[in-house]
Design a protein around this motif. Structure first.
Motif, PDB file in Angstrom:
ATOM      1  N   LEU A 215       0.817  -1.208   0.000  1.00  0.00           N
ATOM      2  CA  LEU A 215       0.000   0.000   0.000  1.00  0.00           C
ATOM      3  C   LEU A 215       0.855   1.264   0.000  1.00  0.00           C
ATOM      4  O   LEU A 215       0.421   2.307  -0.496  1.00  0.00           O
ATOM      5  CB  LEU A 215      -0.930  -0.008   1.217  1.00  0.00           C
ATOM      6  CG  LEU A 215      -2.039  -1.056   1.172  1.00  0.00           C
ATOM      7  CD1 LEU A 215      -2.706  -1.185   2.530  1.00  0.00           C
ATOM      8  CD2 LEU A 215      -3.070  -0.706   0.115  1.00  0.00           C
ATOM      9  N   VAL A 216       2.064   1.180   0.541  1.00  0.00           N
ATOM     10  CA  VAL A 216       2.934   2.352   0.604  1.00  0.00           C
ATOM     11  C   VAL A 216       3.682   2.571  -0.715  1.00  0.00           C
ATOM     12  O   VAL A 216       4.040   3.714  -1.056  1.00  0.00           O
ATOM     13  CB  VAL A 216       3.930   2.205   1.773  1.00  0.00           C
ATOM     14  CG1 VAL A 216       4.999   3.291   1.737  1.00  0.00           C
ATOM     15  CG2 VAL A 216       3.181   2.260   3.101  1.00  0.00           C
ATOM     16  N   LEU A 217       3.900   1.516  -1.482  1.00  0.00           N
ATOM     17  CA  LEU A 217       4.694   1.627  -2.712  1.00  0.00           C
ATOM     18  C   LEU A 217       4.220   2.727  -3.665  1.00  0.00           C
ATOM     19  O   LEU A 217       5.048   3.497  -4.167  1.00  0.00           O
ATOM     20  CB  LEU A 217       4.715   0.275  -3.440  1.00  0.00           C
ATOM     21  CG  LEU A 217       5.720  -0.760  -2.937  1.00  0.00           C
ATOM     22  CD1 LEU A 217       5.603  -2.048  -3.734  1.00  0.00           C
ATOM     23  CD2 LEU A 217       7.138  -0.212  -3.028  1.00  0.00           C
ATOM     24  N   PRO A 218       2.909   2.861  -3.959  1.00  0.00           N
ATOM     25  CA  PRO A 218       2.497   3.911  -4.906  1.00  0.00           C
ATOM     26  C   PRO A 218       2.729   5.328  -4.417  1.00  0.00           C
ATOM     27  O   PRO A 218       2.601   6.273  -5.194  1.00  0.00           O
ATOM     28  CB  PRO A 218       0.987   3.645  -5.083  1.00  0.00           C
ATOM     29  CG  PRO A 218       0.801   2.225  -4.718  1.00  0.00           C
ATOM     30  CD  PRO A 218       1.786   1.981  -3.625  1.00  0.00           C
ATOM     31  N   VAL A 219       3.058   5.501  -3.135  1.00  0.00           N
ATOM     32  CA  VAL A 219       3.355   6.840  -2.626  1.00  0.00           C
ATOM     33  C   VAL A 219       4.745   7.292  -3.079  1.00  0.00           C
ATOM     34  O   VAL A 219       5.008   8.494  -3.216  1.00  0.00           O
ATOM     35  CB  VAL A 219       3.248   6.871  -1.097  1.00  0.00           C
ATOM     36  CG1 VAL A 219       3.541   8.258  -0.545  1.00  0.00           C
ATOM     37  CG2 VAL A 219       1.852   6.427  -0.664  1.00  0.00           C
ATOM     38  N   LEU A 220       5.646   6.350  -3.346  1.00  0.00           N
ATOM     39  CA  LEU A 220       7.007   6.711  -3.739  1.00  0.00           C
ATOM     40  C   LEU A 220       7.043   7.524  -5.031  1.00  0.00           C
ATOM     41  O   LEU A 220       7.749   8.549  -5.094  1.00  0.00           O
ATOM     42  CB  LEU A 220       7.865   5.448  -3.864  1.00  0.00           C
ATOM     43  CG  LEU A 220       8.000   4.599  -2.596  1.00  0.00           C
ATOM     44  CD1 LEU A 220       8.872   3.371  -2.871  1.00  0.00           C
ATOM     45  CD2 LEU A 220       8.582   5.424  -1.460  1.00  0.00           C
ATOM     46  N   PRO A 221       6.306   7.134  -6.107  1.00  0.00           N
ATOM     47  CA  PRO A 221       6.293   7.991  -7.301  1.00  0.00           C
ATOM     48  C   PRO A 221       5.703   9.370  -7.036  1.00  0.00           C
ATOM     49  O   PRO A 221       6.140  10.354  -7.645  1.00  0.00           O
ATOM     50  CB  PRO A 221       5.431   7.198  -8.293  1.00  0.00           C
ATOM     51  CG  PRO A 221       5.474   5.797  -7.827  1.00  0.00           C
ATOM     52  CD  PRO A 221       5.578   5.877  -6.343  1.00  0.00           C
ATOM     53  N   LEU A 222       4.715   9.463  -6.127  1.00  0.00           N
ATOM     54  CA  LEU A 222       4.154  10.767  -5.793  1.00  0.00           C
ATOM     55  C   LEU A 222       5.198  11.657  -5.130  1.00  0.00           C
ATOM     56  O   LEU A 222       5.285  12.862  -5.409  1.00  0.00           O
ATOM     57  CB  LEU A 222       2.945  10.605  -4.873  1.00  0.00           C
ATOM     58  CG  LEU A 222       1.653  10.104  -5.522  1.00  0.00           C
ATOM     59  CD1 LEU A 222       0.583   9.906  -4.459  1.00  0.00           C
ATOM     60  CD2 LEU A 222       1.174  11.060  -6.592  1.00  0.00           C
ATOM     61  N   LEU A 223       6.000  11.079  -4.243  1.00  0.00           N
ATOM     62  CA  LEU A 223       7.064  11.849  -3.605  1.00  0.00           C
ATOM     63  C   LEU A 223       8.103  12.288  -4.629  1.00  0.00           C
ATOM     64  O   LEU A 223       8.645  13.402  -4.543  1.00  0.00           O
ATOM     65  CB  LEU A 223       7.727  11.014  -2.509  1.00  0.00           C
ATOM     66  CG  LEU A 223       6.875  10.737  -1.272  1.00  0.00           C
ATOM     67  CD1 LEU A 223       7.608   9.802  -0.316  1.00  0.00           C
ATOM     68  CD2 LEU A 223       6.513  12.041  -0.562  1.00  0.00           C
ATOM     69  N   ARG A 224       8.379  11.440  -5.596  1.00  0.00           N
ATOM     70  CA  ARG A 224       9.326  11.821  -6.662  1.00  0.00           C
ATOM     71  C   ARG A 224       8.783  13.002  -7.460  1.00  0.00           C
ATOM     72  O   ARG A 224       9.520  13.943  -7.773  1.00  0.00           O
ATOM     73  CB  ARG A 224       9.562  10.618  -7.565  1.00  0.00           C
ATOM     74  CG  ARG A 224      10.610  10.857  -8.656  1.00  0.00           C
ATOM     75  CD  ARG A 224      10.652   9.698  -9.609  1.00  0.00           C
ATOM     76  NE  ARG A 224      11.674   9.832 -10.623  1.00  0.00           N
ATOM     77  CZ  ARG A 224      11.574   9.329 -11.843  1.00  0.00           C
ATOM     78  NH1 ARG A 224      10.482   8.645 -12.199  1.00  0.00           N
ATOM     79  NH2 ARG A 224      12.540   9.495 -12.724  1.00  0.00           N
ATOM     80  N   LEU A 225       7.488  12.967  -7.783  1.00  0.00           N
ATOM     81  CA  LEU A 225       6.878  14.074  -8.512  1.00  0.00           C
ATOM     82  C   LEU A 225       6.882  15.361  -7.687  1.00  0.00           C
ATOM     83  O   LEU A 225       6.917  16.457  -8.247  1.00  0.00           O
ATOM     84  CB  LEU A 225       5.437  13.713  -8.884  1.00  0.00           C
ATOM     85  CG  LEU A 225       5.250  12.704 -10.014  1.00  0.00           C
ATOM     86  CD1 LEU A 225       3.796  12.249 -10.084  1.00  0.00           C
ATOM     87  CD2 LEU A 225       5.676  13.313 -11.342  1.00  0.00           C
ATOM     88  N   ALA A 226       6.837  15.217  -6.370  1.00  0.00           N
ATOM     89  CA  ALA A 226       6.771  16.393  -5.509  1.00  0.00           C
ATOM     90  C   ALA A 226       8.148  16.966  -5.173  1.00  0.00           C
ATOM     91  O   ALA A 226       8.235  18.132  -4.768  1.00  0.00           O
ATOM     92  CB  ALA A 226       6.041  16.038  -4.217  1.00  0.00           C
ATOM     93  N   LEU A 227       9.215  16.183  -5.336  1.00  0.00           N
ATOM     94  CA  LEU A 227      10.537  16.624  -4.885  1.00  0.00           C
ATOM     95  C   LEU A 227      11.506  16.925  -6.028  1.00  0.00           C
ATOM     96  O   LEU A 227      12.142  17.984  -6.046  1.00  0.00           O
ATOM     97  CB  LEU A 227      11.146  15.565  -3.961  1.00  0.00           C
ATOM     98  CG  LEU A 227      10.382  15.293  -2.662  1.00  0.00           C
ATOM     99  CD1 LEU A 227      11.044  14.161  -1.891  1.00  0.00           C
ATOM    100  CD2 LEU A 227      10.286  16.535  -1.807  1.00  0.00           C
ATOM    101  N   VAL A 228      11.606  16.028  -6.989  1.00  0.00           N
ATOM    102  CA  VAL A 228      12.674  16.145  -7.990  1.00  0.00           C
ATOM    103  C   VAL A 228      12.560  17.398  -8.859  1.00  0.00           C
ATOM    104  O   VAL A 228      13.547  18.134  -9.017  1.00  0.00           O
ATOM    105  CB  VAL A 228      12.722  14.867  -8.862  1.00  0.00           C
ATOM    106  CG1 VAL A 228      13.755  15.022  -9.975  1.00  0.00           C
ATOM    107  CG2 VAL A 228      13.047  13.659  -8.001  1.00  0.00           C
ATOM    108  N   PRO A 229      11.388  17.714  -9.453  1.00  0.00           N
ATOM    109  CA  PRO A 229      11.350  18.910 -10.315  1.00  0.00           C
ATOM    110  C   PRO A 229      11.576  20.220  -9.566  1.00  0.00           C
ATOM    111  O   PRO A 229      11.919  21.235 -10.179  1.00  0.00           O
ATOM    112  CB  PRO A 229       9.938  18.869 -10.916  1.00  0.00           C
ATOM    113  CG  PRO A 229       9.469  17.466 -10.736  1.00  0.00           C
ATOM    114  CD  PRO A 229      10.098  17.010  -9.461  1.00  0.00           C
ATOM    115  N   TYR A 230      11.386  20.219  -8.251  1.00  0.00           N
ATOM    116  CA  TYR A 230      11.431  21.463  -7.481  1.00  0.00           C
ATOM    117  C   TYR A 230      12.736  21.658  -6.721  1.00  0.00           C
ATOM    118  O   TYR A 230      12.981  22.738  -6.190  1.00  0.00           O
ATOM    119  CB  TYR A 230      10.262  21.490  -6.493  1.00  0.00           C
ATOM    120  CG  TYR A 230       8.926  21.314  -7.162  1.00  0.00           C
ATOM    121  CD1 TYR A 230       8.260  22.397  -7.716  1.00  0.00           C
ATOM    122  CD2 TYR A 230       8.331  20.058  -7.260  1.00  0.00           C
ATOM    123  CE1 TYR A 230       7.043  22.244  -8.346  1.00  0.00           C
ATOM    124  CE2 TYR A 230       7.112  19.896  -7.885  1.00  0.00           C
ATOM    125  CZ  TYR A 230       6.476  20.986  -8.435  1.00  0.00           C
ATOM    126  OH  TYR A 230       5.265  20.826  -9.065  1.00  0.00           O
TER     127      TYR A 230
END
Length: 248
Positions: A215-230
């Motif tokens: 259940l936690v795995l799909p949160v990792l791509p969301l964190l990537r979208l929230a951190l890397v471009p910014y």
């Protein structure tokens, strides 16, 4: 086109043969396509990244879940394993791609697969998850639209973007909020607890840990979208920054 045609045929077949033994399997196929579970996810990306496309994806996921809950009760519990594997493949694909939009779509596919896996085990948990995931999917979609309007000539790739936090602060916080909702909101926590309890009953503590990990795995791509471009150094000048410089 092939995926949507197949999904339409499976949906019609489910309704026509509702009392037949094939109905649960047809409903499973139609639901998998509607939520975009891998490998039936291509149509999610083909819709594009407009606001109406995001709405269509969310409505289709809800319809797929309702169809699955209505007809899929006789299916074996092994179906949940299939959707869990589909979710893991989607997460890996989302983390490996450099395209922001594809990363967002594959995250949707991973979450859709998990919703159907939960529906096989604890239907009420699936309903709570679809609410949490729906809110979590809106956040990166809105942030991606803002990046596109600020950098219209720059490819929306992780390797091309950086340092956007200074000029686009609220899209970053919005995407982070989506990750928090997906993992720590009330409906999400209740769904996680219900599914972890099911895993505990079936396989003891290892089963509970496995369920929570999935259940936690799909949160990792969301964190990537929230951190890397910014994060990191600024690589481009946004349209708003260029306009402010011209005024000055």
């Amino acid at each position: 086109l092939a995926a949507t045609r197949l999904g339409g045929m499976a949906l019609v077949g489910t309704l026509v043969f509702a009392d037949a033994g094939a109905a649960p399997w047809l409903a499973m196929l139609a639901a998998a396509i509607l939520v975009g579970a891998w490998p039936c996810h291509s149509w999610l990306e083909d819709l594009g990244d407009s606001g109406s496309a995001t709405g269509i994806r969310l409505v289709a996921a809800v319809v797929g879940l309702c169809l699955f809950l209505r007809f899929a009760e006789p299916l074996p519990a092994a179906v949940a394993v299939i959707f869990a594997l589909s979710s893991m493949i989607s997460v890996v694909s989302s983390l490996s791609t450099q395209d922001l939009f594809r990363a967002q779509v594959m995250t949707m596919a991973a979450q859709g697969s998990l919703v159907l896996a939960a529906a096989t085990l604890v239907p009420m948990a699936a309903l709570m998850l679809v609410a949490a995931y729906g809110a979590a999917q809106l956040a990166p979609a809105m942030a991606l639209a803002r990046i596109e309007s600020a950098l219209p000539a720059i490819p929306r790739r992780f390797t091309e973007l950086g340092g956007l936090a200074a000029v686009l602060p609220w899209p970053r916080w919005l995407t982070l909020a989506g990750a928090i909702v997906a993992c720590f909101s009330g409906p999400s926590l209740r769904a996680h607890a219900a599914l972890a309890g099911h895993g505990m009953i079936e396989a003891g503590p290892p089963g509970a840990v496995l369920v929570v990990s999935l259940l936690v795995l799909p949160v990792l791509p969301l964190l990537r979208l929230a951190l890397v471009p910014y994060s990191g150094p600024v690589r481009h000048t946004t349209t708003s920054t260029a306009a402010d410089a011209a005024v000055s």
